[in-house]
Scaffold this motif. Structure first.
Motif, short mmCIF file in Angstrom:
data_model
loop_
_atom_site.label_atom_id
_atom_site.label_comp_id
_atom_site.label_asym_id
_atom_site.label_seq_id
_atom_site.Cartn_x
_atom_site.Cartn_y
_atom_site.Cartn_z
N ILE A 1 0.84 -1.19 0.00
CA ILE A 1 0.00 0.00 0.00
C ILE A 1 0.88 1.24 0.00
N THR A 2 0.47 2.22 -0.78
CA THR A 2 1.14 3.52 -0.81
C THR A 2 0.08 4.59 -0.68
N PHE A 3 0.31 5.56 0.19
CA PHE A 3 -0.53 6.74 0.21
C PHE A 3 0.32 7.97 0.45
N CYS A 4 -0.16 9.10 -0.08
CA CYS A 4 0.62 10.34 -0.12
C CYS A 4 -0.06 11.44 0.65
N CYS A 5 0.74 12.37 1.10
CA CYS A 5 0.21 13.60 1.67
C CYS A 5 -0.44 14.41 0.55
N HIS A 6 -1.37 15.26 0.90
CA HIS A 6 -2.12 16.06 -0.06
C HIS A 6 -1.17 16.86 -0.95
N HIS A 7 -1.31 16.70 -2.25
CA HIS A 7 -0.44 17.36 -3.24
C HIS A 7 1.04 17.06 -2.99
N ARG A 8 1.30 15.89 -2.40
CA ARG A 8 2.68 15.44 -2.07
C ARG A 8 3.43 16.47 -1.21
N ALA A 9 2.68 17.12 -0.34
CA ALA A 9 3.29 18.08 0.59
C ALA A 9 4.18 17.32 1.57
N PRO A 10 5.36 17.83 1.87
CA PRO A 10 6.29 17.13 2.78
C PRO A 10 5.93 17.34 4.26
N TYR A 11 4.85 16.70 4.70
CA TYR A 11 4.41 16.85 6.09
C TYR A 11 5.22 15.99 7.06
N PHE A 12 6.03 15.06 6.54
CA PHE A 12 6.83 14.19 7.40
C PHE A 12 8.31 14.54 7.33
N THR A 13 8.63 15.82 7.44
CA THR A 13 10.03 16.24 7.36
C THR A 13 10.72 16.21 8.72
N THR A 14 9.95 16.18 9.80
CA THR A 14 10.56 16.18 11.13
C THR A 14 10.46 14.79 11.75
N PRO A 15 11.41 14.46 12.63
CA PRO A 15 11.32 13.17 13.34
C PRO A 15 10.00 13.03 14.11
N GLY B 1 18.26 9.72 -1.44
CA GLY B 1 19.44 10.39 -0.92
C GLY B 1 19.31 10.83 0.52
N LEU B 2 18.37 10.26 1.26
CA LEU B 2 18.18 10.61 2.66
C LEU B 2 19.19 9.90 3.56
N VAL B 3 19.64 8.72 3.14
CA VAL B 3 20.64 7.92 3.87
C VAL B 3 21.50 7.16 2.87
N VAL B 4 22.59 6.60 3.36
CA VAL B 4 23.48 5.82 2.50
C VAL B 4 23.05 4.36 2.44
N SER B 5 22.60 3.82 3.58
CA SER B 5 22.13 2.44 3.60
C SER B 5 20.74 2.39 4.26
N TRP C 1 17.87 4.63 8.03
CA TRP C 1 16.60 5.34 8.10
C TRP C 1 15.78 4.78 9.24
N GLU C 2 15.57 5.59 10.24
CA GLU C 2 14.93 5.15 11.48
C GLU C 2 13.45 4.81 11.34
N TRP C 3 12.78 5.35 10.33
CA TRP C 3 11.33 5.21 10.18
C TRP C 3 11.00 4.19 9.11
N SER C 4 11.54 3.00 9.32
CA SER C 4 11.42 1.91 8.37
C SER C 4 11.59 0.60 9.12
N SER C 5 11.16 -0.48 8.51
CA SER C 5 11.34 -1.81 9.10
C SER C 5 12.70 -2.41 8.75
N SER C 6 13.53 -1.70 8.03
CA SER C 6 14.81 -2.23 7.57
C SER C 6 15.72 -2.67 8.71
N ARG C 7 15.81 -1.88 9.78
CA ARG C 7 16.66 -2.26 10.92
C ARG C 7 16.23 -3.57 11.54
N HIS C 8 14.94 -3.78 11.57
CA HIS C 8 14.43 -5.02 12.13
C HIS C 8 14.94 -6.22 11.33
N TYR C 9 14.87 -6.12 10.01
CA TYR C 9 15.32 -7.22 9.17
C TYR C 9 16.83 -7.42 9.25
#
Length: 177
Positions: A17-31, A129-133, A137-145
């Motif tokens: 599933i993918t969903f976007c902020c209205h007009h792709r506004a960057p509402y998730f720029t802060t931790p 380009g937010l991270v190298v690996s 990225w803290e807001w992802s399931s990648s660390r868990h895996y």
């Protein structure tokens, strides 16, 4: 619903599933904003009884790889998640909608597709380009895996299964008549 768009639900498959902020506004720029989404995802997961296989919160959109909910349907669970976030989020103008109205849903019917979508999710912050690996990225399931690290959202993975088995918990499959 737009012409030609079909959703296949209640088929016991995972959903990308993918969903976007209205007009792709960057509402998730802060931790804080990203943490708000992550905690809302976990809250919805518990309420509706779905499994989270993978996720990533990007500055203007979210990707999820989840099961169908045990309680209610997928559309209701996604709607609830979006409502929780939009009510609690701080943004420049509260008059503007927070989310685009719809969401993209792709049924994941095979192990090959599951791996493909999970890699796509985890590599999204790297491609941007937010991270190298992916694990950075803290807001992802990648660390868990990568390490089995437990965070806010419970991820359904081999790490989770190993922990359950160590505790003597063996899930059973319910048959639907």
């Amino acid at each position: 619903m737009p012409w030609g768009l079909k959703r296949y639900q209640q088929v016991r498959q995972l959903h990308f599933i993918t969903f976007c902020c209205h007009h792709r506004a960057p509402y998730f720029t802060t931790p804080e904003a990203r943490n708000l989404f992550v905690s809302s995802l976990e809250r919805a997961r518990c309420w509706y009884g779905f499994y989270v296989v993978g996720y990533v919160v990007m500055p203007e959109h979210v990707h999820l790889l989840i099961s169908e909910p045990e309680r209610s349907n997928l559309a209701v669970a996604v709607q609830m998640m979006k409502q929780i976030v939009s009510r609690k989020a701080k943004r420049p103008s509260a008059q503007d909608p927070f989310w685009q109205l719809r969401y993209y849903d792709f049924n994941v019917w095979s192990e090959r597709k599951r791996v493909e979508k999970l890699r796509y999710i985890h590599n999204n912050p790297v491609k941007r380009g937010l991270v190298v690996s992916p694990e950075e990225w803290e807001w992802s399931s990648s660390r868990h895996y990568a390490s089995g690290e437990e965070r806010v959202v419970e991820i359904e993975s081999w790490w989770t299964a190993k922990r359950r088995e160590a505790l003597g918990v063996h899930p059973t499959v319910r048959r639907v008549s």
